[in-house]
Design an enzyme around this catalytic site. Sequence first.
Site, PDB file in Angstrom:
ATOM      1  N   THR A  84       0.812  -1.100   0.068  1.00  0.00           N
ATOM      2  CA  THR A  84      -0.049   0.102  -0.034  1.00  0.00           C
ATOM      3  C   THR A  84       0.854   1.241  -0.167  1.00  0.00           C
ATOM      4  O   THR A  84       0.338   2.196  -0.522  1.00  0.00           O
ATOM      5  CB  THR A  84      -0.962  -0.002   1.334  1.00  0.00           C
ATOM      6  OG1 THR A  84      -1.997  -1.201   0.883  1.00  0.00           O
ATOM      7  CG2 THR A  84      -1.599   1.242   1.471  1.00  0.00           C
ATOM      8  N   TYR A 101      -7.632   0.603  -4.664  1.00  0.00           N
ATOM      9  CA  TYR A 101      -6.398   0.727  -5.316  1.00  0.00           C
ATOM     10  C   TYR A 101      -5.635  -0.449  -5.459  1.00  0.00           C
ATOM     11  O   TYR A 101      -5.971  -1.501  -5.374  1.00  0.00           O
ATOM     12  CB  TYR A 101      -5.770   1.432  -4.139  1.00  0.00           C
ATOM     13  CG  TYR A 101      -5.224   0.827  -2.844  1.00  0.00           C
ATOM     14  CD1 TYR A 101      -6.132   0.527  -1.823  1.00  0.00           C
ATOM     15  CD2 TYR A 101      -4.188   0.294  -2.777  1.00  0.00           C
ATOM     16  CE1 TYR A 101      -5.873  -0.220  -0.936  1.00  0.00           C
ATOM     17  CE2 TYR A 101      -3.776  -0.556  -1.588  1.00  0.00           C
ATOM     18  CZ  TYR A 101      -4.737  -0.746  -0.557  1.00  0.00           C
ATOM     19  OH  TYR A 101      -4.284  -1.443   0.390  1.00  0.00           O
ATOM     20  N   SER A 135       1.455  -7.568  -0.426  1.00  0.00           N
ATOM     21  CA  SER A 135       2.700  -8.394   0.291  1.00  0.00           C
ATOM     22  C   SER A 135       1.733  -9.866   0.642  1.00  0.00           C
ATOM     23  O   SER A 135       2.153 -10.703   1.008  1.00  0.00           O
ATOM     24  CB  SER A 135       2.967  -8.004   1.704  1.00  0.00           C
ATOM     25  OG  SER A 135       1.908  -7.657   2.706  1.00  0.00           O
ATOM     26  N   THR A 157       1.925  -4.048   4.654  1.00  0.00           N
ATOM     27  CA  THR A 157       1.680  -4.509   5.853  1.00  0.00           C
ATOM     28  C   THR A 157       1.053  -5.842   6.429  1.00  0.00           C
ATOM     29  O   THR A 157       1.351  -6.422   7.308  1.00  0.00           O
ATOM     30  CB  THR A 157       0.669  -3.398   6.598  1.00  0.00           C
ATOM     31  OG1 THR A 157      -0.512  -3.363   6.068  1.00  0.00           O
ATOM     32  CG2 THR A 157       1.325  -2.068   6.512  1.00  0.00           C
ATOM     33  N   ASP A 158       0.409  -6.425   5.261  1.00  0.00           N
ATOM     34  CA  ASP A 158      -0.260  -7.560   5.613  1.00  0.00           C
ATOM     35  C   ASP A 158       0.797  -8.586   6.180  1.00  0.00           C
ATOM     36  O   ASP A 158       0.363  -9.484   7.117  1.00  0.00           O
ATOM     37  CB  ASP A 158      -1.070  -8.044   4.354  1.00  0.00           C
ATOM     38  CG  ASP A 158      -2.256  -7.454   4.176  1.00  0.00           C
ATOM     39  OD1 ASP A 158      -2.709  -6.594   4.873  1.00  0.00           O
ATOM     40  OD2 ASP A 158      -2.971  -7.669   3.138  1.00  0.00           O
ATOM     41  N   LYS A 162       0.123  -7.313  13.139  1.00  0.00           N
ATOM     42  CA  LYS A 162      -0.719  -6.439  12.584  1.00  0.00           C
ATOM     43  C   LYS A 162      -2.171  -6.631  13.456  1.00  0.00           C
ATOM     44  O   LYS A 162      -2.557  -7.712  13.582  1.00  0.00           O
ATOM     45  CB  LYS A 162      -0.829  -6.736  11.191  1.00  0.00           C
ATOM     46  CG  LYS A 162      -1.877  -5.338  10.604  1.00  0.00           C
ATOM     47  CD  LYS A 162      -1.947  -5.638   8.998  1.00  0.00           C
ATOM     48  CE  LYS A 162      -2.735  -4.744   8.417  1.00  0.00           C
ATOM     49  NZ  LYS A 162      -2.705  -4.650   6.892  1.00  0.00           N
ATOM     50  N   GLU A 167      -2.572 -25.558  30.547  1.00  0.00           N
ATOM     51  CA  GLU A 167      -3.989 -26.382  30.376  1.00  0.00           C
ATOM     52  C   GLU A 167      -3.614 -27.486  29.616  1.00  0.00           C
ATOM     53  O   GLU A 167      -4.462 -28.630  29.936  1.00  0.00           O
ATOM     54  CB  GLU A 167      -5.010 -25.493  29.974  1.00  0.00           C
ATOM     55  CG  GLU A 167      -5.729 -24.709  30.865  1.00  0.00           C
ATOM     56  CD  GLU A 167      -7.019 -24.116  30.172  1.00  0.00           C
ATOM     57  OE1 GLU A 167      -7.948 -24.763  29.950  1.00  0.00           O
ATOM     58  OE2 GLU A 167      -6.810 -22.835  29.587  1.00  0.00           O
TER      59      GLU A 167
END
Length: 329
Positions: free
Chosen positions: A16, A29, A62, A95-96, A168, A286
């Site tokens: 982006t 976009y 990405s 950013t993904d 993220k 657990e």
Amino acid sequence: MSTRTPRILVLGTGGTIAGAGSGGTGAGYRPGGLSLEVLVGHLAALGLSADLVPQEIARIGSQDIGFAEWQALHVASMGAMDDPSVDAVIITHGTDTAEETGFLLDLTLPTTKPVILVGAMRPADAVGADGMRNFANAVKVAGDPAAAGRGVMLVMGDAVLAVRDARKSATSAIDAFRTFPRGPLARVTPSSLDWFGPAHRVGEAARYPFPAELPRVAILTAGAGMDAKPVEALLGIGARGIVLAGMGQGNAPRVVLEALAACAASGVPVVRASRVDEGLVDRNVEVEDDALGLVAARALGPAKARVLLIVLVANGVTDAGRVQAAFDG
Ligand code: ASP
């Protein structure tokens, strides 16, 4: 680093930060629509004191990053480590999956010089675009001698984050990343940089060799009422490692845990992480890891746990004890 103008290798992958075609609204976009040359040209116009050397690796979102791009980024970054004329590396990235690319490099690069990922949440042609500010901030960090020895970093939202800690946690907000267990390493603006402590890295060596291939390591998300069939399906497609994105502290229905224990017994390592945003997954809380042969992901979320397990499996580390030691490290 000397007092001359810092020379920074800028590796472009798209995302982006290089997004275009949004018509100003940020909708519809294309990530990677702008070339790295155009992006670096915009930055150069700001008159920052840095000599930027662009090298385009890819122009993609990405979500499509994979082994070929990771290998190219590793080779180019290694070249920069060995080149005395280069002071730092900046990688423009979507950013993904920034945390995955960054963590892979963090594990496999001797980070003697700063290596910084930078992205944006709004496309370059959208109103209020954040990319140029993040990029200018990354240049500020890259030019600072105190940035060395901190592992691979991510610069977003006026903060410097260690990629190992970054996750993220928002789909569209500008402040999209949270860090755990540590907070940000520094606050940054294009004209100021404040580190919150000294560099933590000891030694210059990479922790692991870069993988020669990408072994199939899958993330299995746990859900109430699920059965063991998804585990069997993963084994059926040749999974060589499984990361459980478990409930709470890495939990899953009993039948699923039993199927995962059978995987571990057959030599396919299983790491328990959590589908919850934040918190530790510790051993034997657990789930009886000792009895089931499972590994606890500790502070790593599923995406980064998968990256570490890929690196381990590719380097022949599959024994639960050794895998756990790597996650504890
Ligand atoms: N899908 C985009 C990418 O990861 C999102 C972003 O860059 O923020 O490339």
